[in-house]
Design an enzyme around this catalytic site. Structure first.
Site, PDB file in Angstrom:
ATOM      1  N   SER A  28       3.499  30.423 -12.770  1.00  0.00           N
ATOM      2  CA  SER A  28       2.631  29.426 -13.415  1.00  0.00           C
ATOM      3  C   SER A  28       1.201  30.132 -13.290  1.00  0.00           C
ATOM      4  O   SER A  28       0.230  29.437 -14.137  1.00  0.00           O
ATOM      5  CB  SER A  28       2.721  28.386 -12.233  1.00  0.00           C
ATOM      6  OG  SER A  28       2.337  28.682 -11.175  1.00  0.00           O
TER       7      SER A  28
ATOM      8  N   GLU B  30       6.465  24.385 -20.633  1.00  0.00           N
ATOM      9  CA  GLU B  30       5.533  25.294 -21.367  1.00  0.00           C
ATOM     10  C   GLU B  30       6.393  26.411 -21.838  1.00  0.00           C
ATOM     11  O   GLU B  30       6.517  27.202 -21.010  1.00  0.00           O
ATOM     12  CB  GLU B  30       4.229  25.517 -20.459  1.00  0.00           C
ATOM     13  CG  GLU B  30       3.045  25.605 -21.399  1.00  0.00           C
ATOM     14  CD  GLU B  30       1.866  25.787 -20.297  1.00  0.00           C
ATOM     15  OE1 GLU B  30       0.914  25.614 -20.569  1.00  0.00           O
ATOM     16  OE2 GLU B  30       1.927  25.770 -19.123  1.00  0.00           O
TER      17      GLU B  30
ATOM     18  N   ASN C  62      -2.162  24.664 -16.598  1.00  0.00           N
ATOM     19  CA  ASN C  62      -3.052  25.199 -15.442  1.00  0.00           C
ATOM     20  C   ASN C  62      -4.539  25.453 -15.940  1.00  0.00           C
ATOM     21  O   ASN C  62      -5.293  25.446 -14.990  1.00  0.00           O
ATOM     22  CB  ASN C  62      -2.268  26.384 -14.817  1.00  0.00           C
ATOM     23  CG  ASN C  62      -1.227  25.445 -13.985  1.00  0.00           C
ATOM     24  OD1 ASN C  62      -1.162  24.404 -13.789  1.00  0.00           O
ATOM     25  ND2 ASN C  62      -0.403  26.599 -13.627  1.00  0.00           N
TER      26      ASN C  62
END
Ligand code: 3H9
Length: 730
Positions: A444, A477, A515
């Site tokens: 991430s 994503e 993020n």
């Protein structure tokens, strides 16, 4: 209309070349087929009422016809409801109301026909489609996974506008119908039968045969409509006004608790259903049409409709510009059997993929397999899957401490510790043992290009960023580097869709998209803490904005150690506007990790239940004494505006391909309020000029943190929007 006869004494057909409805008469039964030429689904438009009128007239006039069956010519959709494309063109409440009244009249006529009409339903029977079925005199449903009934109008910010708010409660009772109308949830065949929503449930192969048989029996009077099956206790409660008042109050309370009043449609639906109960069907229909008209032009409905079209268009998006073949993923290797690895395995086996898990110890592998089992077991207990499907799915997952079973993997996803060196090792090993596989990282935070540096085939390296918990979160994503091949991208996208995810493709960069826009939002919440604003008031303000939880709660949930790690990467990459707050840093230095460790910004009891803000945190801020009060709107500006601004920067930097992806990513990835449509829609709603002027004012107070993105500043100067202000919102 042209009549044609196929030569048989008992069969005749009417059809116009462009019409959606055709009719064929077989032995006194009119078989009406709904099949809009060239359209993917059957939808109800106002022009269709003329076609229905012609059919109704024929049914009444033709004395050789004794009954009718209504079927769909589409393979897996019966009727998908009102034509949403037509709904978004509605410009006034009066126009919306008229549309509703047209639908109501058409279905009133259908219900009042002297000859029985039987709905033979296979496939999606949604919204206005279910309202058509409700107006029929008998409903036969095919027992098939593609068959589903629902009134999803609330999900578009609407209410059922063609009599559904009145006919459904009269058929299945108040409580069951409120549940359907207020949630829009899908009802599967068995439950539809149990609720009394349909009268017969049959194998698809005999659907039409049974429907014709019922039509004959109803016409002959040998079968009568059965009374509704509300259940004795349900009926007792609903039959008296006091009991009904209780049900309506409970429904209102539940809706308000869930929506915090941000969604007008479910509240309006309750009023409309109540009106029909108190004053009869005619008054109920009148209230329904008026409410439908108002909702059809509401901002909330426009945003939710936008999300429908955006999601639908993503279903068709391969993720690449040019048409390219994809590799079907039959075998999936997952390195790392922790929370994320096991989560990915859980969704993969449910789609029939054979999964091999690898981790450093057998205990970890076993715990991963157990996690898969737990989720599947819950689905089995809730009867979402059969016991047979449960054991089939479970048998698809296996694991070990080496790469046995990886050799023929089509795709390998790594979900190991967020450490570049570890990821490099895994990548090199995979390229040895599974030379043909695509390698996806579930990182991430670490840029995919950095991971791909260890690869001999960087064209086969891609990011697949799932969100936690994987089986619940709808977004994936997919992150591509300049070296990622179109085939790799398209394969990752296609497989993500197969896993039931809405997939956006973004370019590589720190934080990717989701993020990255989250970082300034979280950090600004931390800066508010630095200034002495009470943490629960920050959380409450953002819940009031429409987020599912506030940013301080989110930090506790995600884990402070994890937030710290990604925070450092973001601040190194973007400087001042991503710098973590001092308080946040101090709290992290105390070793608190959030909910998982039992101590974070909030206090937790031994069962993990939250007790309230931990007052000790305030001693770590830079401010002495009482907590400072701050206007909710000021908290919104401080936290949400940098998120919106960052989204525009992602567009400027080419991280995002489109505003559509940015809006969907924010809504599905971090719970950006759906009724606001997403960051770009929210900017349009406020106006770029207003957003820029507020950002500039804040930037003067806090230099470098609120500088408007160049594109946004330009749009403000030119008075531009991201989306057209009218019509289909894409
Ligand atoms: C309503 O009914 C109001 C009434 O109560 C009152 C009226 C007075 N209209 O999703 P897909 C298109 S409100 C127009 O990829 P799937 C869709 O845009 C309505 N178009 O297929 C796409 O177009 P394109 C309540 C529609 O197999 C194509 O069909 N109904 C509609 O994955 C294929 O769609 C709903 O909210 C529509 N109603 O899923 C149901 N429906 O190819 C909404 C679909 O040009 N629809 N299209 O991009 C769905 O949930 C899914 O589309 C469905 C099929 C399950 C039907």
């Amino acid at each position: 209309m042209s009549d044609s006869n196929d030569g048989g004494a008992t069969t005749s057909t009417i059809r116009e070349s462009k019409s959606s409805l055709s009719m064929q008469v077989e032995e006194g039964i009119a078989i009406i087929t709904f099949d809009t030429p060239g359209a993917a689904v059957n939808a109800l438009s106002s022009s269709l009422s003329t076609e229905f009128d012609a059919i109704f007239a024929r049914l009444q006039e033709d004395r050789s016809i004794i009954a009718a069956v209504l079927r769909s010519g589409k393979p897996d959709v019966w009727i998908a409801g009102a034509d949403i494309e037509q709904l978004v063109r509605v410009n006034s409440a009066t126009e919306g109301e008229a549309l509703s009244r047209t639908g109501q009249h058409m279905l009133d006529k259908l219900a009042a026909l002297p000859k029985p009409v039987v709905a033979a339903i296979h496939g999606a029977c949604l919204g206005g489609g279910l309202e058509v079925a409700l107006a029929c005199h008998w409903r036969v449903l095919s027992d098939h996974t593609k068959s589903v009934c629902a009134l999803p109008e609330v999900q578009l910010g609407l209410l059922p506008g063609a009599g559904g708010t009145q006919r459904l409660p009269r058929l299945i009772g108040l409580q069951a119908s409120l549940d359907m109308i207020l949630t829009g949830r899908n009802i599967k065949p068995r439950q539809a039968r149990k609720l009394g929503l349909v009268d017969d449930l049959v194998h698809p192969a005999i659907l039409e045969k049974v429907a014709m048989q019922r039509a004959r029996e109803l016409a002959a009077g040998t079968r009568k409509r059965v009374a509704r099956r509300g259940g004795a206790s349900g009926l007792l409660l609903e039959e008296n006004p006091v009991g009904r008042a209780v049900v309506f109050k409970q429904a209102r309370d539940t809706v308000l608790k869930k929506t915090k009043g941000a969604y007008p449609a479910p509240l309006a639906a309750i009023e409309v259903v109540a009106e029909g109960y108190s004053h009869g069907m005619a008054r109920g229909l009148d209230a329904e049409a008026r409410a439908f008209g108002k909702l059809a032009v509401s901002d909330v409905s426009r945003e939710l409709t936008f999300l429908f079209f955006a999601t639908t268009s993503l279903k068709k998006d391969s993720g690449t510009d040019q048409p390219v073949d994809t590799t079907p993923v039959h075998r999936l290797g997952i390195v790392g059997a922790g929370f994320m690895g096991a989560g990915i395995a859980t969704v993969a086996v449910q789609q029939g993929t054979q999964v091999r898990l690898k981790d450093a110890s057998l205990e970890r592998v076993a715990s991963g397999v157990r996690a898969v089992r737990t989720v599947l077991d819950e689905r089995r207990r809730k009867r979402r899957i059969t016991p047979l499907a449960f054991s089939d799915m479970l048998s698809l997952v296996s694991g070990g401490t080496d790469y046995t079973g990886f050799t023929r993997a089509d795709l390998v996803i790594e979900a190991v510790f967020e450490d570049l060196a570890v990821k490099h090792d895994v990548l090199r090993e995979i390229e040895q043992v599974a030379p043909g596989a695509i390698f996806a990282s579930n990182t991430s935070t670490i840029p995919i290009a950095d991971i791909a540096k260890a690869s001999a085939h960087p064209d086969r390296v891609v990011g697949m960023h799932f969100f936690s918990p994987v089986h619940k979160m709808p977004l994936l994503e997919v992150i591509v580097t300049p070296q990622t091949s179109a085939h790799t991208t398209a394969t990752a996208v296609a497989y993500g869709k197969r896993l039931g995810k809405t997939v956006i493709v973004v370019s590589d960069g720190p934080g990717f998209y989701v993020n990255r826009i989250l970082a300034p939002y979280i950090n600004e919440a931390g800066k508010l803490l630095d200034e002495g604003v009470a943490m629960d008031s920050i959380d409450k303000a953002l819940v009031a904005y429409g987020f599912p939880v506030g940013p301080i709660t989110l930090l506790d949930e995600v884990g402070l150690d994890i937030a710290d790690k990604s925070g450092r990467i973001m601040s190194a990459a973007f400087g001042a506007r991503m710098d973590a707050s001092d308080t946040l840093q101090r709290v992290i230095e105390t070793g608190r990790t959030g909910r998982k460790g039992g101590r974070g910004f909030y206090r937790y009891d031994d069962d993990g239940k939250r007790d309230g803000p931990d007052e000790a945190i305030y001693a770590m801020t830079s401010v002495e004494g009482a907590r400072r009060a701050m206007e909710t709107s000021a908290i919104h500006d401080r936290t949400v505006l940098p998120m919106l601004n960052e989204a525009v920067r992602c567009l400027d930097d080419g991280v995002l391909r489109s505003t559509r992806d940015g809006d969907i990513g924010a809504v599905f990835g971090i719970g950006f309020p759906p009724f606001r449509g997403g960051p770009f829609r929210a900017i349009d709603a406020l106006g770029a000029k207003e957003v820029v002027s507020r950002l500039q004012a804040l930037d003067e107070r806090f230099p470098g943190r609120f500088t408007p993105a160049p594109r946004l500043a330009e749009m403000a100067r030119r008075g531009e929007r991201f989306y057209p202000s009218t019509g289909k919102p894409l």
